[in-house]
Design an enzyme around this catalytic site. Sequence first.
Site, PDB file in Angstrom:
ATOM      1  N   VAL A  54      34.282  12.724 -14.437  1.00  0.00           N
ATOM      2  CA  VAL A  54      34.915  12.621 -13.288  1.00  0.00           C
ATOM      3  C   VAL A  54      34.812  11.380 -12.470  1.00  0.00           C
ATOM      4  O   VAL A  54      33.677  11.155 -12.187  1.00  0.00           O
ATOM      5  CB  VAL A  54      34.254  13.762 -12.465  1.00  0.00           C
ATOM      6  CG1 VAL A  54      34.896  13.992 -11.030  1.00  0.00           C
ATOM      7  CG2 VAL A  54      34.555  15.328 -13.238  1.00  0.00           C
ATOM      8  N   LYS A  55      35.701  10.902 -11.900  1.00  0.00           N
ATOM      9  CA  LYS A  55      35.729   9.605 -11.163  1.00  0.00           C
ATOM     10  C   LYS A  55      35.920   9.928  -9.792  1.00  0.00           C
ATOM     11  O   LYS A  55      36.591  10.623  -9.277  1.00  0.00           O
ATOM     12  CB  LYS A  55      36.986   8.552 -11.408  1.00  0.00           C
ATOM     13  CG  LYS A  55      36.824   8.140 -12.841  1.00  0.00           C
ATOM     14  CD  LYS A  55      37.978   7.108 -13.159  1.00  0.00           C
ATOM     15  CE  LYS A  55      37.740   5.580 -12.905  1.00  0.00           C
ATOM     16  NZ  LYS A  55      39.015   4.934 -13.322  1.00  0.00           N
ATOM     17  N   VAL A  56      34.704   9.492  -9.237  1.00  0.00           N
ATOM     18  CA  VAL A  56      34.620   9.336  -7.711  1.00  0.00           C
ATOM     19  C   VAL A  56      34.399   8.056  -7.088  1.00  0.00           C
ATOM     20  O   VAL A  56      33.923   7.084  -7.794  1.00  0.00           O
ATOM     21  CB  VAL A  56      33.716  10.534  -7.152  1.00  0.00           C
ATOM     22  CG1 VAL A  56      33.696  11.598  -7.660  1.00  0.00           C
ATOM     23  CG2 VAL A  56      32.213   9.798  -7.383  1.00  0.00           C
ATOM     24  N   LEU A  98      38.811  10.949 -15.561  1.00  0.00           N
ATOM     25  CA  LEU A  98      39.750  11.479 -14.514  1.00  0.00           C
ATOM     26  C   LEU A  98      39.284  11.435 -13.168  1.00  0.00           C
ATOM     27  O   LEU A  98      38.205  11.755 -12.881  1.00  0.00           O
ATOM     28  CB  LEU A  98      40.238  12.947 -14.816  1.00  0.00           C
ATOM     29  CG  LEU A  98      40.740  13.469 -16.450  1.00  0.00           C
ATOM     30  CD1 LEU A  98      40.644  14.670 -16.535  1.00  0.00           C
ATOM     31  CD2 LEU A  98      41.796  12.523 -16.860  1.00  0.00           C
TER      32      LEU A  98
END
Length: 221
Positions: free
Chosen positions: A84-86, A58
Site C-alpha cells: 500500500v502506497k502512502v 497501489l
Amino acid sequence: MQIFIDSADPNEVRQAYAGGLLSGVTTNPSLAGKSGKPYAETVTEILNIIGPEDSLSLETIATETAGMVSEGQRLSQLDHRIAVKVPATPAGIQATKILSSQGIKVNVTLVFTANQALAAALAGAHFVSLFVGRLEDKRQGTGIELVKEVRQIFNNYMLASRILFASVRKVQMIAEAAKLGVDVITVPKEILDQMLNHPLTTSGLNKFLQDWEKSKLQLPG
Ligand code: E4P
C-alpha cells in the site's frame, strides 16, 4: 536487487514481464488515470500477470491518517502481494506505523529527503520510494546524493526497509542504482526496453550471422 515496472497498463506490464527480469509493479494515481480502464480491472489483470512472490504497489487517495489506514486495509485484502502506497507526509507516516503493525506492507512514496526516508523506515515501511528523477530534474546530482545518504543511514542502523529507486528518467540510472546499492528500482517500460541496447551488440551479432551464413556450417545436435 530487483527491478519493477512503473506502470498501470496491464498490456505494458504483460509485455515487459515477458522479458523475464521483473519482480513487481508500481502504480500511482497518475499512471492509473492514463490507463483509461476501470481500476479494479487493471488491478486484477496485473495480479494475474505477476509471479507468486512478486509485489504490486497501489496508492491510497485519502490525505488523513484514518482514511489512508482504511483504504490501505481494503487494498491489502485484495491480495497478499499488494503493498500500500502512502505519501511521506505526517499523516502518511502515522498510517505507515498503523498499517505495518497490522502486517500490511507499506510503500512510502514521494520521498525527497533523507529525513522523510528515516521517518518512513522507523514507522516500519516495507519500501521507501526515493523520487530520484524528480530531484534530478530540478538540479543534477541531488537525487543521486539522496540515494547515497539514505543507503548510509539504513546501513548504519540496519533498518530493514527496502530502498526503492523511483522516478527513473534514463536507462543509465538502472546501473547507477545498482552501484549505489538500492534494493529495488522501478522503471517505465520505454526505459526498460533500452536496457539491453548497445550498437556494438547489434553490429557484432549482424557480423556473426553474416559470417555463419557464408561458412555454410550447421549447428551440431
Ligand atoms: C513510483 O512508484 C513512482 O510513482 C514513479 O516512479 C514516479 O515517476 P515520475 O516522476 O516519472 O512520475
